[in-house]
Design a protein around this motif. Structure first.
Motif, short mmCIF file in Angstrom:
data_model
loop_
_atom_site.label_atom_id
_atom_site.label_comp_id
_atom_site.label_asym_id
_atom_site.label_seq_id
_atom_site.Cartn_x
_atom_site.Cartn_y
_atom_site.Cartn_z
N UNK A 1 36.01 29.40 40.17
CA UNK A 1 37.39 29.86 40.36
C UNK A 1 37.47 31.25 40.97
N UNK A 2 38.39 31.45 41.89
CA UNK A 2 38.64 32.79 42.44
C UNK A 2 40.05 33.27 42.08
N UNK A 3 40.88 32.38 41.55
CA UNK A 3 42.22 32.73 41.07
C UNK A 3 42.27 32.46 39.58
N UNK A 4 42.90 33.37 38.82
CA UNK A 4 42.91 33.25 37.37
C UNK A 4 44.35 33.38 36.85
N UNK A 5 44.51 32.87 35.62
CA UNK A 5 45.83 32.93 34.99
C UNK A 5 45.74 33.69 33.67
N UNK A 6 46.90 33.87 33.07
CA UNK A 6 46.97 34.70 31.86
C UNK A 6 46.00 34.22 30.79
N UNK B 1 57.47 32.02 38.96
CA UNK B 1 57.12 33.38 38.55
C UNK B 1 55.90 33.45 37.65
N UNK B 2 55.06 32.41 37.70
CA UNK B 2 53.82 32.46 36.93
C UNK B 2 52.86 33.41 37.63
N UNK B 3 52.28 34.32 36.89
CA UNK B 3 51.40 35.32 37.50
C UNK B 3 50.00 34.75 37.74
N UNK B 4 49.46 35.08 38.88
CA UNK B 4 48.10 34.69 39.21
C UNK B 4 47.31 35.96 39.52
N UNK B 5 46.05 36.00 39.13
CA UNK B 5 45.23 37.21 39.25
C UNK B 5 43.98 36.90 40.09
N UNK C 1 41.06 40.33 27.62
CA UNK C 1 41.94 41.26 28.34
C UNK C 1 43.37 41.07 27.88
N UNK C 2 43.97 42.15 27.40
CA UNK C 2 45.38 42.13 26.98
C UNK C 2 46.24 42.39 28.21
N UNK C 3 46.97 41.37 28.67
CA UNK C 3 47.73 41.50 29.92
C UNK C 3 48.87 42.50 29.80
N UNK C 4 49.23 42.86 28.57
CA UNK C 4 50.31 43.85 28.40
C UNK C 4 49.76 45.27 28.33
N UNK C 5 48.43 45.40 28.31
CA UNK C 5 47.80 46.71 28.19
C UNK C 5 47.88 47.44 29.53
N UNK C 6 48.51 48.59 29.53
CA UNK C 6 48.70 49.34 30.78
C UNK C 6 47.38 49.76 31.41
#
Length: 432
Positions: free
Chosen positions: A175-180, A212-216, A188-193
């Motif tokens: 995979x080169x694209x990841x989700x929450x 609006x689903x976030x992809x990383x 990894x806490x996605x809310x962590x600044x």
């Protein structure tokens, strides 16, 4: 999956991406459509040639474009000239800069190094350059937030290790694209600044897609491969053998008892060679590079401690050389990948000379590999006699590329010396 007989002719039918792609390429689905797929060569060769009408090879920057890019990227004209001069002096570095993202990384690293010390030692390998780039991003973040030293050290290590774990786990899955959920799985806490602070903005990004689903993703696949390699070595250092299961397979139990780095590296070499699409080649190159003690020292604060690897590196060098010489079924891509691994471990032209001198029967793959490696070598080969090898006319023709970095080369009874009119110094030159 072209061995799969499942046909999809109805555009309204749902199916897997793999089946849809093979049906589109075969022409069973949307037969009048034209398809252009971007891919690494190792993956593209899996498509049967009868389904391909045209191949487009994007070569990257030529020598003029490399310098043009660097001058645009670096506003200070004097500094730009110095950096271009440094890159020109390193043949391997200069050739690697044909890849735009590597050109950008090189400019970032060299600007920072020369700003600190005008006589600083310039990175010569891919691994060194990526380590310096990562350290540059960390230093920029630390200066921006001006954190206290103990917290800074722990914060940097925690964030990088978690990102590296994500990179490794997803690389193993292809995979080169990841989700929450993938980020959460890696701690990894996605809310962590801190995830989106200066340490990550240049190496990790997010986008919003459908609903609006976030992809990383990482800024480039090569950086994911670099961090994945760091995670593997870090896991070895801290004895987190559970994380290494995907690389060790049946040898996991023995590794968990011995914590033997050589066993880990050998397993990774074999796993890379077994990969049908070559997706572990660059990852292997980074892992071997990171294992060098000189590169471990560069990581300093990110590794809890360094380990003595000199004997292991010598053993894995010999193992790779034996693989290249003994396996007649290795493709040119695999041979070149293994030779690049040797260069990453600072195994230079002398080894190529030994390889050339020891072989009489050369396959086309070996000929292409030797030609490629002689081109990127920092040293010239004193003499290269193409006549003595029992090989095909096509192999000899491909070897002509190598003589641009030889003082003397002999072919078919005539001697070609440096500067001969038909030799083009451009690595992309192919003689007719």
């Amino acid at each position: 999956m072209f061995s799969d007989d499942e046909k999809v002719c109805d555009v309204n039918k749902s199916s897997s991406v793999s089946v849809l792609m093979s049906n589109l390429i075969r022409g069973d689905l949307l037969p009048s459509s034209l398809i252009w797929i971007t891919s690494r060569p190792a993956a593209a060769i899996q498509i049967p040639s009868k389904y391909i009408n045209r191949v487009t090879a994007i070569q990257g920057f030529n020598d003029h474009q490399k310098e043009e890019y660097l001058k645009k990227k670096i506003s200070d004209e004097h500094q730009a000239d110095r950096i271009i001069s440094h890159i020109r002096r390193s043949r391997s570095l200069h050739i690697m800069c044909h890849i735009p993202v590597f050109c950008w990384i090189s400019a970032t690293v060299l600007q920072n190094l020369l700003k600190q010390d005008d006589s600083a030692e310039i990175p010569q390998t891919l691994t060194e350059m990526y380590i310096h780039f990562l350290l540059t991003q960390i230093n920029m973040r630390n200066q921006k937030y001006d954190e206290r030293a103990p917290e800074k050290l722990q914060s940097n290590r925690d964030v990088i290790v978690k990102l590296a774990k994500l990179a490794f786990n997803q690389l193993m899955k292809g995979n080169v694209l990841f989700y929450e959920e993938d980020l959460i799985e890696s701690g990894i806490d996605v809310t962590d600044a801190s995830v989106y602070s200066g340490i990550c903005t240049e190496i990790f990004k997010q986008e919003s897609v459908i609903h609006q689903r976030k992809v990383y993703c990482f800024i480039h696949l090569s950086f994911q491969e670099f961090l994945a390699a760091f995670f593997v070595f870090y896991s070895h250092v801290v004895k987190n053998e559970e994380s290494l299961k995907p690389l060790l397979n049946r040898r996991y139990q023995l590794y968990s008892q011995t914590k033997c780095l050589y066993m880990l590296l050998e397993s990774t070499v074999n796993k890379s060679l077994d990969s049908v699409n070559g997706h572990l080649d660059l990852f292997l190159r980074f892992l071997l590079g990171i294992s060098l003690e000189s590169n471990q020292r560069l990581f300093k604060d990110l590794l809890t401690h360094t380990v003595n690897t000199s004997e292991t590196i010598q053993r894995i060098r010999h193992y790779i050389k034996d693989k290249i010489k003994a396996d007649e079924h290795l493709s040119a891509n695999r041979c070149i990948s293994l030779f690049l691994c040797l260069l990453e471990m600072e195994d230079q032209t002398l080894e190529i000379q030994e390889f050339v001198k020891s072989e009489n029967k050369l396959s086309l793959a070996h000929c292409l590999t030797i030609a490629y490696m002689l081109q990127i070598s920092e040293k010239e080969l004193d003499e290269f006699d193409l006549k003595k090898y029992d090989t095909s006319d096509e192999s000899i023709r491909r070897q002509i590329l190598a003589v641009v970095n030889c003082i003397k080369a002999y072919s078919s009874g005539c001697m070609k010396e440096e500067g001969c009119c038909f030799l083009d110094p451009d690595p992309g030159f192919t003689p007719e």
